[in-house]
Design an enzyme around this catalytic site. Structure first.
Site, short mmCIF file in Angstrom:
data_model
loop_
_atom_site.label_atom_id
_atom_site.label_comp_id
_atom_site.label_asym_id
_atom_site.label_seq_id
_atom_site.Cartn_x
_atom_site.Cartn_y
_atom_site.Cartn_z
NE ARG A 164 -4.01 1.88 2.37
CZ ARG A 164 -4.04 2.90 3.22
NH1 ARG A 164 -3.06 3.03 4.12
NH2 ARG A 164 -5.01 3.78 3.20
CG HIS A 205 -1.43 5.31 -0.52
ND1 HIS A 205 -2.18 5.80 0.54
CD2 HIS A 205 -2.22 4.39 -1.13
CE1 HIS A 205 -3.37 5.19 0.55
NE2 HIS A 205 -3.40 4.33 -0.46
CG HIS A 217 -7.98 -3.62 -1.68
ND1 HIS A 217 -9.02 -2.73 -1.81
CD2 HIS A 217 -6.88 -2.87 -1.44
CE1 HIS A 217 -8.57 -1.50 -1.69
NE2 HIS A 217 -7.26 -1.56 -1.46
CG ASN A 262 -1.00 8.59 2.96
OD1 ASN A 262 -1.26 7.53 2.40
ND2 ASN A 262 -0.50 9.63 2.30
#
Length: 321
Positions: free
Chosen positions: A63, A67, A194, A95
């Site tokens: 992740r 990001h 995910h 975040n």
């Protein structure tokens, strides 16, 4: 004269194409083969024990890579702490209280610095750590292209606006990925990350209480740990993949077909729209999912990297030199 003008225009377009594609062209899987041949061993020496202790860390690192790349490209800007004159990305909405794994990246960086000081960028460390995390949790491997350098800036506003929120519909998801040069196919495949990890109650509360495209029994099971009232147990966690939250496979898509996507944005991938067929393909073929996921990760890793003399090799991933 007209012919000459056409030739000049062609040369200009060619130079623009070279300039726009030059950065990613400088990335290569063997970038550190001479300057830091022990890099991969050093990464694994710090990363693998951390994931073995807490398998969720692997999902957290993947992740972080997502990001990071969606804001200023894959330049490790997300890893920067706030400092005088620099507002970092860690406290932006996508975040804050959720991005994690920074200490593991610090440990990996320290291990790499121990074998070749000042050579390997934090951006490349994050890229290889993401791939190693996927593999460690049972997913596919790929040759990670390297040669990125680290940003000396961050973008709080970019983190606020570029990262798809969990409330996104299919059109917004597609648009935000397209802004990074990624197709809807890339978006659906990359969303398969995910299949590992957890989400906070505050990110799926609206979906389990107010949406209709969700299995009623699944919604009730999630409501037991996530009260309706905002501010009540906001940080309670639930698995993004109902069956195997620490194994990288295609169960995530199987859940979507059964209307058991945890986030609104998850279920949007299978909600009577253009992405339904691809979700069904990944349900039927894990190998197809793995192949498209790898292609998407490689393409995402190519998003506007800093190369050559741009940026720097940070000695500490949390601050500029």
């Amino acid at each position: 004269m007209a012919a000459r003008a056409i030739v000049v225009l062609w040369l200009i377009l060619a130079l623009v194409a070279i300039a726009s594609g030059g950065a990613s062209a400088q990335l290569s899987s063997g970038f550190y083969s001479r300057s830091c041949p022990g890099m991969l061993k050093a990464v694994r020496s710090a990363l693998h024990p951390a994931i073995a202790r807490e398998r969720r860390v692997g999902a957290s690192i993947v992740r972080l890579f997502f990001h990071d790349c969606f804001v200023q490209g894959c330049d490790a800007s997300l890893l920067l702490d706030d400092a005088p004159g620099l507002r970092g990305e860690k406290n932006a909405t996508p975040n804050k209280n959720s991005a994690r794994g920074f200490e593991v990246i610090d440990a990996v960086k320290a291990a790499v610095e121990g074998c070749c000081p000042g050579v390997v960028s934090c951006a490349d460390i994050l890229a290889i750590a993401a791939e190693e995390s996927v593999v460690f949790l049972g997913g596919p491997s790929w040759e990670v292209k390297m040669g990125r350098r680290d940003s000396t800036t961050a973008s709080f506003n970019g983190a606020e606006n570029n990262i798809p929120p969990p409330t996104s519909g299919l059109a917004n998801l597609t648009s935000l990925f397209a802004a990074q040069g990624l197709s809807q196919k890339d978006m659906v495949a990359l969303s398969g990350a995910h299949t590992i990890g957890l989400a906070r109650c505050t990110n799926f509360r609206d979906h389990i209480y107010n949406n209709t495209n969700i299995d009623a029994g699944f919604a009730r099971s999630r409501q037991s740990g996530c009260p309706h009232a905002t501010g009540s147990r906001d940080n309670n966690l639930a698995p993004l993949d109902l069956q195997t939250l620490t194994v990288f496979e295609n169960d995530y898509y199987k859940n979507l077909v059964q209307k058991r996507g945890l986030l609104h944005s998850d279920q949007e991938l299978f909600n009577g729209g253009a992405a339904d067929a691809l979700v069904r393909e990944y349900v039927d073929s894990q190998s197809a999912f793995f192949q498209d996921f790898v292609e998407g990760m490689i393409m995402m890793g190519d998003i506007t990297p800093l190369t050559g003399s741009n940026g720097q090799i940070r000695m500490n991933c949390r601050r500029i030199n």
